[in-house]
Design a protein around this motif. Structure first.
Motif, mmCIF file in Angstrom:
data_model
loop_
_atom_site.group_PDB
_atom_site.id
_atom_site.type_symbol
_atom_site.label_atom_id
_atom_site.label_comp_id
_atom_site.label_asym_id
_atom_site.label_seq_id
_atom_site.Cartn_x
_atom_site.Cartn_y
_atom_site.Cartn_z
ATOM 1 N N PHE A 134 45.850 -42.497 -66.553
ATOM 2 C CA PHE A 134 46.160 -41.273 -67.284
ATOM 3 C C PHE A 134 45.036 -40.913 -68.256
ATOM 4 O O PHE A 134 44.648 -39.751 -68.356
ATOM 5 N N ARG A 135 44.520 -41.888 -68.972
ATOM 6 C CA ARG A 135 43.423 -41.619 -69.904
ATOM 7 C C ARG A 135 42.198 -41.061 -69.174
ATOM 8 O O ARG A 135 41.574 -40.110 -69.627
ATOM 9 N N THR A 136 41.859 -41.665 -68.055
ATOM 10 C CA THR A 136 40.723 -41.182 -67.255
ATOM 11 C C THR A 136 40.976 -39.751 -66.809
ATOM 12 O O THR A 136 40.095 -38.885 -66.896
ATOM 13 N N PHE A 137 42.172 -39.471 -66.340
ATOM 14 C CA PHE A 137 42.559 -38.134 -65.899
ATOM 15 C C PHE A 137 42.430 -37.127 -67.041
ATOM 16 O O PHE A 137 41.860 -36.051 -66.872
ATOM 17 N N MET A 138 42.958 -37.485 -68.214
ATOM 18 C CA MET A 138 42.902 -36.568 -69.356
ATOM 19 C C MET A 138 41.469 -36.324 -69.806
ATOM 20 O O MET A 138 41.102 -35.189 -70.118
ATOM 21 N N HIS A 139 40.645 -37.340 -69.838
ATOM 22 C CA HIS A 139 39.241 -37.139 -70.204
ATOM 23 C C HIS A 139 38.568 -36.190 -69.228
ATOM 24 O O HIS A 139 37.835 -35.294 -69.636
ATOM 25 N N HIS A 140 38.850 -36.376 -67.953
ATOM 26 C CA HIS A 140 38.264 -35.493 -66.943
ATOM 27 C C HIS A 140 38.760 -34.058 -67.125
ATOM 28 O O HIS A 140 37.986 -33.105 -67.062
ATOM 29 N N LEU A 141 40.040 -33.908 -67.363
ATOM 30 C CA LEU A 141 40.640 -32.585 -67.496
ATOM 31 C C LEU A 141 40.200 -31.868 -68.770
ATOM 32 O O LEU A 141 39.962 -30.662 -68.764
ATOM 33 N N THR B 115 46.497 -36.310 -58.340
ATOM 34 C CA THR B 115 45.170 -36.641 -58.854
ATOM 35 C C THR B 115 45.240 -37.815 -59.818
ATOM 36 O O THR B 115 44.388 -38.696 -59.810
ATOM 37 N N LEU B 116 46.257 -37.825 -60.622
ATOM 38 C CA LEU B 116 46.441 -38.849 -61.644
ATOM 39 C C LEU B 116 46.703 -40.226 -61.049
ATOM 40 O O LEU B 116 46.149 -41.223 -61.498
ATOM 41 N N ASP B 117 47.510 -40.278 -60.014
ATOM 42 C CA ASP B 117 47.875 -41.535 -59.367
ATOM 43 C C ASP B 117 46.774 -41.917 -58.379
ATOM 44 O O ASP B 117 46.884 -41.696 -57.182
ATOM 45 N N THR B 118 45.715 -42.513 -58.892
ATOM 46 C CA THR B 118 44.512 -42.744 -58.086
ATOM 47 C C THR B 118 44.701 -43.754 -56.958
ATOM 48 O O THR B 118 44.000 -43.692 -55.963
ATOM 49 N N ASN B 119 45.657 -44.660 -57.083
ATOM 50 C CA ASN B 119 45.851 -45.629 -55.999
ATOM 51 C C ASN B 119 47.036 -45.281 -55.109
ATOM 52 O O ASN B 119 47.369 -46.020 -54.188
#
Length: 147
Positions: free
Chosen positions: A124-131, A110-114
């Motif tokens: 990673f920041r986007t992932f953490m905010h979502h989580l 999920t974290l590795d979007t590309n």
């Protein structure tokens, strides 16, 4: 100790900060610093596993229990144990009460979007905010506000 944490949580709720006054972005920055050991601006699956599984695993069973995770997260990032407990359950993908490489595999996908096998700090920041959003009563959806 319990009284101190309750007081810190109440103080945090009143001021919208964790027990050390850190904002959500500041906590994420601390996590990034801990993960990105070689400071290249990239987080690899190995770095994520080494930090969350290898370093935080305390009793030699190759599993980071909720208790181990809570103890390390509270000591490192100064959040309330109830918050950490809910966070643990969000990252324990198979709900076995154990964080291990299989949980990291799911999250890294999920974290590795590309899909390049590496995650940028922004990913990673986007992932953490979502989580992290949506389960803590004082963590807002707006990045600029405090936790």
């Amino acid at each position: 100790m319990g009284i101190i944490f309750i007081f810190a949580l109440l103080l945090g709720v009143a001021s919208s900060q964790n027990s050390h006054g850190l904002t959500l972005d500041q906590v994420i920055d601390l996590v990034v610093t801990d993960l990105d050991k070689n400071h290249d601006g990239i987080i690899t699956k190995l770095e994520l596993e080494e930090e969350l599984v290898t370093r935080w695993e305390l009793d030699g069973d190759n599993c980071v229990s909720r208790h181990e995770f809570e103890k390390q997260w509270v000591a490192t990032y100064h959040d309330h144990p109830n918050t950490v407990n809910e966070f643990f359950h969000r990252i324990d993908q198979n709900r076995d009460g154990c964080l291990d490489s299989s949980d990291i595999d799911v999250h890294f996908g999920t974290l590795d979007t590309n899909g390049d096998g590496r995650a940028t700090i922004d990913e990673f920041r986007t992932f953490m905010h979502h989580l992290l959003h949506g389960y803590h009563p004082i963590w807002p959806h707006n990045q600029s506000r405090n936790i």
